[in-house]
Write a protein that holds these residues in place. Structure first.
Motif, short mmCIF file in Angstrom:
data_model
loop_
_atom_site.label_atom_id
_atom_site.label_comp_id
_atom_site.label_asym_id
_atom_site.label_seq_id
_atom_site.Cartn_x
_atom_site.Cartn_y
_atom_site.Cartn_z
N PRO A 1 0.83 -1.20 0.00
CA PRO A 1 0.00 0.00 0.00
C PRO A 1 0.87 1.26 0.00
O PRO A 1 2.05 1.19 0.32
CB PRO A 1 -0.78 -0.13 1.31
N CYS A 2 0.24 2.42 -0.31
CA CYS A 2 1.03 3.65 -0.42
C CYS A 2 1.39 4.25 0.94
O CYS A 2 2.39 4.91 1.09
CB CYS A 2 0.28 4.68 -1.27
N GLY A 3 0.51 4.00 1.93
CA GLY A 3 0.78 4.53 3.27
C GLY A 3 0.35 5.97 3.48
O GLY A 3 0.53 6.52 4.56
N GLN A 4 -0.22 6.60 2.44
CA GLN A 4 -0.54 8.02 2.54
C GLN A 4 -1.99 8.38 2.23
O GLN A 4 -2.46 9.45 2.59
CB GLN A 4 0.35 8.81 1.56
N CYS A 5 -2.71 7.48 1.58
CA CYS A 5 -4.07 7.83 1.17
C CYS A 5 -5.05 7.73 2.34
O CYS A 5 -4.70 7.31 3.44
CB CYS A 5 -4.51 6.92 0.02
N PHE A 6 -6.28 8.13 2.10
CA PHE A 6 -7.35 8.10 3.10
C PHE A 6 -7.43 6.73 3.78
O PHE A 6 -7.49 6.62 5.00
CB PHE A 6 -8.67 8.42 2.37
N PHE A 7 -7.41 5.66 2.97
CA PHE A 7 -7.60 4.31 3.52
C PHE A 7 -6.38 3.84 4.30
O PHE A 7 -6.51 3.22 5.36
CB PHE A 7 -7.96 3.33 2.38
N CYS A 8 -5.20 4.12 3.77
CA CYS A 8 -3.97 3.74 4.48
C CYS A 8 -3.93 4.42 5.84
O CYS A 8 -3.56 3.81 6.84
CB CYS A 8 -2.73 4.09 3.67
N GLU A 9 -4.32 5.68 5.89
CA GLU A 9 -4.27 6.40 7.16
C GLU A 9 -5.28 5.86 8.17
O GLU A 9 -5.09 6.00 9.37
CB GLU A 9 -4.46 7.91 6.91
N LEU B 1 -7.35 -1.59 1.16
CA LEU B 1 -8.20 -0.81 0.25
C LEU B 1 -7.45 0.39 -0.34
O LEU B 1 -8.08 1.25 -0.96
CB LEU B 1 -9.45 -0.31 1.01
N CYS B 2 -6.16 0.43 -0.16
CA CYS B 2 -5.33 1.55 -0.63
C CYS B 2 -5.72 1.97 -2.05
O CYS B 2 -5.94 1.13 -2.92
CB CYS B 2 -3.86 1.13 -0.61
N ASP B 3 -5.81 3.28 -2.24
CA ASP B 3 -6.17 3.81 -3.57
C ASP B 3 -5.08 3.55 -4.60
O ASP B 3 -5.32 3.67 -5.80
CB ASP B 3 -6.38 5.34 -3.46
N ASP B 4 -3.90 3.23 -4.12
CA ASP B 4 -2.76 3.09 -5.03
C ASP B 4 -1.96 1.84 -4.69
O ASP B 4 -0.75 1.88 -4.53
CB ASP B 4 -1.89 4.36 -4.91
ZN LIG Z 1 -2.83 4.01 0.29
#
Ligand SMILES: [Zn+2]
Ligand SMILES: [Zn+2]
Length: 412
Positions: free
Chosen positions: A159-167, A173-176
């Motif tokens: 996961p990206c660790g920065q998007c709404f879902f990661c946070e 469900l990461c957007d990226d």
């Molecule tokens: Zn993410």
């Protein structure tokens, strides 16, 4: 005269004795010296052979690493995998190059093989395969957690660790979500983000092919935990594929009364071995529902039903298996555009909780590897065959015919 003769005889005997005595010593000395020499020669010879072997091995290894191309499976389309000579990847900043120790076949790969693509994961022509463990051969600049020689399991995504879902801690469900493929090859490049978030050292006592189960097991553990089962609950798992069997095993290990609902003969035996309290085997959904409910008090229904097939009929079946207040987990993903008819009255008035767990998170992946290393999880039961890379087409053709194989370890 007599004295002279006697003296002569005595002198002669002493001479003989001296000679014999001196001779024995000499022979012993010679033999001993000879033995020592032989020993020394043998030891020296052995050492020479050993260093030759070691040198030879090192030379072979460096020759291998000095190569610029490798054998890899390339997916070209529907049921079209070709083993090709492709460049060995180089590690860029933050990346690893891993020599694949074992790559496992997976239901997702089988779907991709059948359909020729995967909307989110793979667009042909592309390297293929995503469940692997191996040995690091090159670490890119900036990598501090791993070095050449480390045994690692690298997950198929991060996961990206920065998007709404990661946070929110919903990294699945990461957007990226970044996916990686290419496990059916001699070497694989692990992107920096996966190195940073989803690559783990494999303990020495864990075989690489067992460590490669981390990814599917993480999905299974996630699905099970998301269903909020407690020890003693009755959990029905629909589907005897690799993931269905894995969820079943996880439920049994957690102290649940696990019921397996399977179609094929080979799956019955596997389900029993993995801890199923009951196995319901039937191709008819009606019968499966009736037989499973009959295993619960007053035909009440199971506490939790987990669907691990990915077909609309099985989704409906899951809803009809649970008791009032029960939980259904639609774990199996159906084909794009699939719709199901559900009995809304039943869902509402029986207060049924519906979940649909997808994928895994970095924390769950770590728990999955711990489980494999812990020893209670029967990793070896999930790997039912071994094959070389060039046999990959044949392996998938066999899997399509629904043989009793669970997973095949591809060893390049
Ligand atoms: Zn993410
Ligand atoms: Zn998989």
């Amino acid at each position: 005269m007599a004295n002279t003769v006697k003296d002569a005889i005595l002198r002669g005997r002493k001479t003989v004795e001296t000679v014999v005595e001196g001779g024995l010593d000499t022979v012993e000395t010679v033999v001993e010296a000879g033995l020592n020499t032989v020993d020394a020669v043998v030891v020296k010879g052995r050492r020479t052979v050993e260093s030759a072997v070691s040198l030879g091995r090192r030379t072979v290894e460096s020759a291998l690493l000095g190569r610029s191309t490798m054998q890899a499976a390339v997916l070209h389309g529907r049921e079209d995998i070709r083993i090709e000579e492709v460049p060995i990847p180089k590690a860029a900043v933050g990346e690893l190059i891993v020599r694949v120790g074992a790559a496992l076949t997976c239901g997702t790969d089988l779907k991709v093989f059948r359909r020729g693509y995967h909307a989110r994961m793979i667009v042909p022509p592309a390297l293929f395969g995503h469940e692997l463990a191996g040995i690091v051969v090159e670490a890119g600049d900036g990598v501090t957690a791993f070095a050449a020689g480390n045994r690692v399991v690298a997950l198929n995504s991060a996961p990206c660790g920065q998007c709404f879902f990661c946070e929110r801690g919903q990294e699945n469900l990461c957007d990226d979500l970044l996916f990686n493929n290419g496990a059916y090859a001699e070497f694989i490049r692990i992107p920096a983000r996966i190195v940073a978030k989803n690559t783990m050292l494999v303990p020495d006592h864990v075989p690489l092919e067992h460590a490669a189960l981390t990814e599917p097991l993480a999905c299974a553990v996630h699905g099970f935990e998301d269903s909020h089962a407690h020890a003693g609950d009755t959990v029905a798992v629909i589907g005897g594929g690799p993931l269905g069997l894995m969820i079943l095993h996880v439920a049994a290990l957690a102290g649940c009364r696990a019921i397996a609902i399977v179609k094929h003969d080979g799956q019955v035996e596997a389900a029993r071995q993995l801890g199923a309290a009951h196995v319901v085997q039937t191709a008819s959904i009606r019968k499966a529902i009736a037989e499973t409910r009959a295993l619960t008090e007053k035909n009440r229904g199971v506490d939790i039903a987990i669907e691990a097939v990915g077909l609309p009929d099985a989704w409906q079946e899951a809803v009809e298996l649970v008791r009032k207040g029960g939980t259904v987990n639609f774990f199996g993903g159906c084909a794009l555009g699939t719709h199901v008819n559900l009995d809304t009255n039943r869902i509402h008035y029986s207060d049924i909780t519906l979940r649909a767990t997808f994928h895994h998170t970095p924390a769950i992946c770590r728990r999955a590897l711990d489980m494999i290393a812990g020893g209670r999880f029967q990793a070896q039961a999930f790997i039912t065959g071994h094959a070389h890379l060039y046999e990959l087409n044949r392996v998938f053709e066999k899997l399509m015919k629904r043989s009793s194989e669970i997973k095949t370890a591809i060893v390049p």
